[in-house]
Design a protein around this motif. Structure first.
Motif, mmCIF file in Angstrom:
data_model
loop_
_atom_site.group_PDB
_atom_site.id
_atom_site.type_symbol
_atom_site.label_atom_id
_atom_site.label_comp_id
_atom_site.label_asym_id
_atom_site.label_seq_id
_atom_site.Cartn_x
_atom_site.Cartn_y
_atom_site.Cartn_z
ATOM 1 N N VAL B 197 0.836 -1.200 0.000
ATOM 2 C CA VAL B 197 0.000 0.000 0.000
ATOM 3 C C VAL B 197 0.869 1.248 0.000
ATOM 4 C CG1 VAL B 197 -1.738 1.328 1.247
ATOM 5 C CG2 VAL B 197 -1.850 -1.172 1.264
ATOM 6 N N LEU B 198 0.595 2.147 -0.904
ATOM 7 C CA LEU B 198 1.257 3.444 -0.879
ATOM 8 C C LEU B 198 0.192 4.488 -0.537
ATOM 9 C CD1 LEU B 198 3.898 5.009 -1.409
ATOM 10 C CD2 LEU B 198 3.069 5.412 -3.717
ATOM 11 N N LEU B 199 0.418 5.220 0.578
ATOM 12 C CA LEU B 199 -0.577 6.171 1.055
ATOM 13 C C LEU B 199 0.005 7.568 0.985
ATOM 14 C CD1 LEU B 199 -3.142 6.973 2.838
ATOM 15 C CD2 LEU B 199 -1.697 6.484 4.814
ATOM 16 N N VAL B 200 -0.650 8.488 0.280
ATOM 17 C CA VAL B 200 -0.197 9.871 0.369
ATOM 18 C C VAL B 200 -1.207 10.640 1.214
ATOM 19 C CG1 VAL B 200 0.930 9.775 -1.879
ATOM 20 C CG2 VAL B 200 -1.323 10.761 -1.710
ATOM 21 N N THR B 201 -0.704 11.486 2.092
ATOM 22 C CA THR B 201 -1.574 12.169 3.043
ATOM 23 C C THR B 201 -0.879 13.409 3.580
ATOM 24 O OG1 THR B 201 -2.813 11.918 5.084
ATOM 25 C CG2 THR B 201 -0.692 10.800 4.961
ATOM 26 N N HIS B 202 -1.663 14.343 4.100
ATOM 27 C CA HIS B 202 -1.058 15.448 4.831
ATOM 28 C C HIS B 202 -1.398 15.322 6.321
ATOM 29 C CE1 HIS B 202 -5.155 17.017 4.152
ATOM 30 N NE2 HIS B 202 -4.964 17.593 5.324
ATOM 31 N N ASP B 203 -2.083 14.216 6.671
ATOM 32 C CA ASP B 203 -2.562 14.015 8.036
ATOM 33 C C ASP B 203 -1.612 13.063 8.761
ATOM 34 O OD1 ASP B 203 -3.860 13.483 10.356
ATOM 35 O OD2 ASP B 203 -5.789 12.950 9.421
ATOM 36 N N GLU B 204 -0.921 13.575 9.802
ATOM 37 C CA GLU B 204 0.068 12.736 10.497
ATOM 38 C C GLU B 204 -0.583 11.525 11.131
ATOM 39 O OE1 GLU B 204 2.794 14.716 12.992
ATOM 40 O OE2 GLU B 204 3.091 16.355 11.571
ATOM 41 N N ALA B 205 -1.854 11.658 11.512
ATOM 42 C CA ALA B 205 -2.545 10.530 12.138
ATOM 43 C C ALA B 205 -2.649 9.359 11.172
ATOM 44 C CB ALA B 205 -3.944 10.953 12.590
ATOM 45 N N ASP B 206 -2.819 9.656 9.888
ATOM 46 C CA ASP B 206 -2.865 8.601 8.871
ATOM 47 C C ASP B 206 -1.558 7.816 8.887
ATOM 48 O OD1 ASP B 206 -5.369 9.262 8.013
ATOM 49 O OD2 ASP B 206 -4.732 10.268 6.172
ATOM 50 N N ALA B 207 -0.453 8.553 8.813
ATOM 51 C CA ALA B 207 0.858 7.910 8.729
ATOM 52 C C ALA B 207 1.149 7.130 10.002
ATOM 53 C CB ALA B 207 1.931 8.959 8.470
ATOM 54 N N ALA B 208 0.800 7.717 11.144
ATOM 55 C CA ALA B 208 1.049 7.047 12.414
ATOM 56 C C ALA B 208 0.247 5.750 12.486
ATOM 57 C CB ALA B 208 0.668 7.975 13.566
ATOM 58 N N SER B 209 -0.985 5.814 12.063
ATOM 59 C CA SER B 209 -1.858 4.653 12.107
ATOM 60 C C SER B 209 -1.370 3.568 11.141
ATOM 61 C CB SER B 209 -3.285 5.084 11.762
ATOM 62 O OG SER B 209 -4.133 3.973 11.709
ATOM 63 N N ALA B 210 -0.794 3.989 10.017
ATOM 64 C CA ALA B 210 -0.308 3.030 9.028
ATOM 65 C C ALA B 210 0.875 2.248 9.586
ATOM 66 C CB ALA B 210 0.093 3.744 7.742
ATOM 67 N N GLY B 211 1.735 2.924 10.342
ATOM 68 C CA GLY B 211 2.805 2.250 11.051
ATOM 69 C C GLY B 211 3.963 1.795 10.195
ATOM 70 N N GLY B 212 4.019 2.157 8.932
ATOM 71 C CA GLY B 212 5.123 1.716 8.088
ATOM 72 C C GLY B 212 6.135 2.821 7.856
ATOM 73 N N GLU B 213 6.877 2.683 6.789
ATOM 74 C CA GLU B 213 7.878 3.653 6.400
ATOM 75 C C GLU B 213 7.190 4.979 6.059
ATOM 76 O OE1 GLU B 213 11.685 3.573 3.299
ATOM 77 O OE2 GLU B 213 9.922 2.309 2.955
ATOM 78 N N VAL B 214 7.832 6.104 6.373
ATOM 79 C CA VAL B 214 7.241 7.413 6.085
ATOM 80 C C VAL B 214 8.247 8.288 5.344
ATOM 81 C CG1 VAL B 214 6.233 9.509 7.045
ATOM 82 C CG2 VAL B 214 5.796 7.309 8.161
ATOM 83 N N PHE B 215 7.847 8.809 4.214
ATOM 84 C CA PHE B 215 8.652 9.796 3.504
ATOM 85 C C PHE B 215 7.990 11.157 3.667
ATOM 86 C CE2 PHE B 215 9.703 5.907 1.316
ATOM 87 C CZ PHE B 215 11.053 6.033 1.059
ATOM 88 N N VAL B 216 8.792 12.180 3.866
ATOM 89 C CA VAL B 216 8.221 13.527 3.985
ATOM 90 C C VAL B 216 8.749 14.363 2.836
ATOM 91 C CG1 VAL B 216 8.036 15.587 5.395
ATOM 92 C CG2 VAL B 216 8.073 13.324 6.474
ATOM 93 N N ILE B 217 7.821 14.985 2.073
ATOM 94 C CA ILE B 217 8.281 15.915 1.037
ATOM 95 C C ILE B 217 7.953 17.333 1.439
ATOM 96 C CG2 ILE B 217 8.691 14.986 -1.258
ATOM 97 C CD1 ILE B 217 5.848 14.530 -1.661
ATOM 98 N N ALA B 218 8.871 18.214 1.141
ATOM 99 C CA ALA B 218 8.674 19.627 1.465
ATOM 100 C C ALA B 218 7.760 20.257 0.420
ATOM 101 C CB ALA B 218 10.018 20.337 1.498
ATOM 102 N N ALA B 219 7.229 21.392 0.752
ATOM 103 C CA ALA B 219 6.329 22.104 -0.174
ATOM 104 C C ALA B 219 7.108 22.605 -1.372
ATOM 105 C CB ALA B 219 5.663 23.260 0.527
#
Lengths: 560, 219
Positions: B197-219
């Protein structure tokens, strides 16, 4: 098929005009071997210029084109400026499509039945107010200045310009901008005209030029309401084309080119008028005046718009009434009895033209719909939209006067042996159906949410399956409404039908216009009634079919 | 993520994917998402994270310049048409086809090879059962609640038998109390089917709940 769709569309829009003009220029310059014209000569031009009353005919056509457009546009601008975002505005929006679907000839007959000296309005007020026991000897219809003709054109061009204005408005954010100007103290009408209208006008400009071209070269409305001695130029050119003396074809060709020049002159004058109006508007906008006292102006605009709509609807009602009228002596407001006798007598004469109208209309609409959808689908798949030149091409058949190239087209078709076949008439109709149909369907088609296609694609559907199973059903209503617009345009075609069909494919429109000279109101009532009903049935079906298919689908019903 | 998982042929591999607009880098990412794993791409709106999904699913606008390979199930998807990639897409809005019933929405997505008409209908009905929506087959999608629509949208993706799942802020339009439930529902279904699953989001709760690897891109 998809790949060549844009090429087919361009061929339909441009080809007939280019070839038609070329086939008009040659005889106009004396070259027409079948009639003994072998070499270039100025003889046709000389003969044309010797026609009595030619300049007066030109002046009538020019003035009709410009005055019709100026009145219609001013009315629409003032009304939209004074009434946008009101309840009246919202409810009038619903009247636009039905008004637009009424063929010009039917509306012109309806108006004639209203305003003639023996028409319904005079009957209503006579003899009580006027003392007339018999119709007065006034020249209201066919008046030498063409005022009745201009009125007949205005009542039909107002809904057209209103519709194109409505579709241009959202992109100009009219509410926000005019509210900003109103908060600076400007009256509602002035605020709109100063800050919103210039951007709307830029978008509807081609439609305005189409109105100028149409009104300066119209034939059917001119035959019903226009001056006769002399008639507007286009009417006389058509007369020369049909003259039993075949050498008049030279005069006709030269006249067709003169019509083109005349319409171009009207465009040039309009460009000057645009400048003038723009300068006055900008001058007033910078003057500091706020024009807050616009109540009378707003009321007048609403009243005149109402008069236009009422004239069409009431006229059509009177027209329908005449078709079932028994004895209806002058000054009675209503016929003394109703009878189906006229219908029974005319049913035999009606059947042929009826089926020609329906079959040509359906065929021309089907061809145009397929071409338009193919172009739009190709655009969606390649991501390349036609630029502003594509819009120009779409408007081309609406901006070149019909009489200046359809005659040449007829000569050309005859010379290649296609002749006056049913298919040739269909082809001639497609030239004019395609632009209106395309303009009607393009906006909703492009506004479709592409993410539906992406979701379907990601779930394994190819582009064809997405088109047939998702996009077309979701846009079925828009497609059918566009088809109804196309059918209405076909039903209303007069000149291409009589010229390309060479009189062998009469439709209810050509028959109704041909009856104008006879003046039998009951028979005219029958033909014009059918002419008006056919487009209406088209729009009714376009509304009913999706409503039935999607009776159980709320989101598609709400889209109505 | 375990190495075993990463070497599983069902993994979704983004190999040096680099998307630019007028020479400016929007996204540059390399990763391998094993089956059942969830990789999150975080960034503010306008940062180009949706552009990445558009590239992966084959809808990238020609205004962008993109390089790099996308591999899944041992197939190089990079040049393939969208419908050949088998990457299920779940967007912000459920986008249920409004002219179809709920069941027809699912049937439309079931692959033709899944069986005859009756077997395909059984797959659709079972998917509705799984989503707690038994008996919704003939319903008009417009009559469903937001949460019900979201569940139908997910089941529609799943019955299309995707090789991986691409999620573009699929929870952002839901109200707060429903959001967590749907999130758990989607993640559970994906893990159960062992989909990358690849999830794109701006909501940190989404990423935290997913529990996997997290990439952050700047604006």
């Amino acid at each position: 098929m998809l790949r060549i769709a844009p090429a087919i569309a361009i061929a339909i829009l441009v080809g007939p005009i280019l070839f038609g003009l070329a086939a008009t220029i040659l005889p106009a310059a004396g070259v027409f071997p079948a009639l003994g014209g072998e070499a270039l000569s100025l003889e046709p031009a000389r003969r044309l210029l010797a026609q009595p009353g030619l300049w007066r005919s030109c002046a009538i056509s020019l003035a009709t084109g410009l005055i019709t457009t100026a009145i219609s546009l001013t009315l629409v601008m003032t009304f939209v400026a004074g009434w946008s975002n009101t309840r009246l505005f919202g409810s009038l929006q619903h009247l636009v499509s039905p008004l637009l679907s009424v063929p010009h000839a039917a509306a012109a007959f309806g108006l004639a039945f209203l305003i003639a000296p023996s028409g319904w309005i005079m009957r209503l007020v006579s003899p009580e107010l006027t003392g007339f026991a018999s119709p007065p000897d006034w020249l209201i219809l066919h008046d030498p200045l063409g005022l009745a003709m201009i009125a007949g054109l205005v009542v039909k061009e107002v809904p057209f310009l209103f519709l194109v204005t409505l579709s241009a408005m959202p992109q100009t954010l009219p509410r926000r901008y005019s509210q900003a100007a109103m908060s600076l103290g400007y009256g509602k009408t002035a605020a709109f005209i100063f800050v919103v209208w210039p951007r709307i006008y830029r978008q509807i400009r081609l439609a305005v030029f189409a109105v100028i071209a149409y009104a300066s070269s119209v034939v059917d409305v001119a035959l019903i309401l226009g001056p006769t001695n002399p008639a507007p130029l286009a009417v006389r050119v058509l007369g020369w084309m049909h003259d039993p003396d075949l050498s008049m074809r030279f005069d006709a060709s030269a006249g067709a080119l003169l019509q083109l020049a005349l319409t171009l002159l009207a465009f040039a004058i309009w460009l000057v008028l645009e400048r003038l109006f723009g300068a006055i508007r900008d001058g007033l906008a910078m003057s500091g005046l706020r024009f807050r006292a616009d109540r009378a102006l707003r009321a007048a605009a609403a009243a005149l718009i109402a008069v236009c709509a009422t004239a069409v609807f009431l006229g059509l009602t009177i027209l329908a009434l005449w078709s079932v009228a028994g004895l209806w002596p002058f000054a009675d407001a209503l016929p003394s009895q109703l009878t189906m006798r006229t219908w029974q007598r005319q049913i035999g004469n009606l059947a042929g033209p009826f089926w020609t109208t329906v079959s040509v209309g359906l065929a021309a609409t089907a061809i145009s719909l397929v071409v338009a959808l193919a172009c739009l689908e190709r655009e969606a798949r390649t991501g390349r939209a036609g630029g502003s030149w594509a819009i120009m091409l779409l408007y081309l058949p609406l901006i070149v006067p019909q009489v200046s190239f359809v005659f040449g087209l007829q000569l050309l078709l005859l010379s290649v042996g296609v002749g006056a076949s049913w298919l040739a008439v269909v082809f001639a109709h497609v030239i004019f159906v395609l632009p209106y149909l395309f303009l009607s369907i393009a906006d909703p088609w492009r506004a479709w949410d592409h993410r539906f296609g992406q979701v379907a694609g990601a779930a394994g559907s190819g582009p064809d399956r997405i088109f047939w199973r998702i996009r077309l059903p979701m846009l079925l209503r828009s497609a059918l409404v566009a088809a109804a617009v196309g059918f209405a345009v076909s039903v209303g075609q007069y000149l291409p039908t009589v010229l390309i069909g060479a009189g062998r494919w009469p439709t209810v429109t050509t028959e109704a216009v041909a009856l104008a000279a006879g003046g039998d109101r009951r028979v005219i009532g029958v033909f014009a009634f059918i002419q008006m009903v056919l487009p209406f049935v088209g729009f009714a079906l376009a509304a009913a079919i999706p409503a039935i298919i999607f009776a159980n689908r709320r989101d598609l019903r709400a889209a109505a | 993520m375990t190495d075993d998982n990463a070497n599983d042929p069902r993994a979704l591999i983004l190999d040096d994917v680099h998307i630019r607009l007028d020479g400016r880098t929007l996204v540059h990412v390399s990763t391998t998402i094993g089956p059942g794993d969830i990789c999150s791409i975080m960034g503010p709106s306008g940062s180009g994270k949706s552009t990445l999904l558009a590239y992966l699913s084959g809808f990238l606008d020609s205004a962008f310049q993109a390089t790099g390979r996308v591999v899944q199930g041992g197939r190089d998807l990079t040049g393939l048409a969208p419908h050949q990639r088998r990457l299920g897409l779940l967007l912000q809005d459920p986008l249920l086809f409004p002219h179809m019933s709920v069941g027809q929405n699912l049937l439309f997505a079931v692959p033709a090879g899944a069986g005859d008409r009756r077997q395909r209908e059984a797959i659709a009905a079972k998917a509705l059962d799984d989503a707690g929506l038994s008996g919704f087959f003939h319903r008009d999608p417009a009559t469903l609640s937001g949460g019900q629509k979201a569940r139908v949208a997910l089941m529609r993706v799943l019955v299309s038998e995707p090789g991986a799942l691409l999620l573009d802020e699929p929870f952002s339009r839901l109200d707060a109390d429903r959001r967590e439930k749907i999130r758990q529902f989607v993640f559970a279904k994906a893990r159960q089917r062992r989909l990358p699953v690849l999830l794109v989001t701006h909501d940190e709760a989404d990423a935290a709940s997913a529990g996997g690897e997290v990439f952050v891109i700047a604006a």
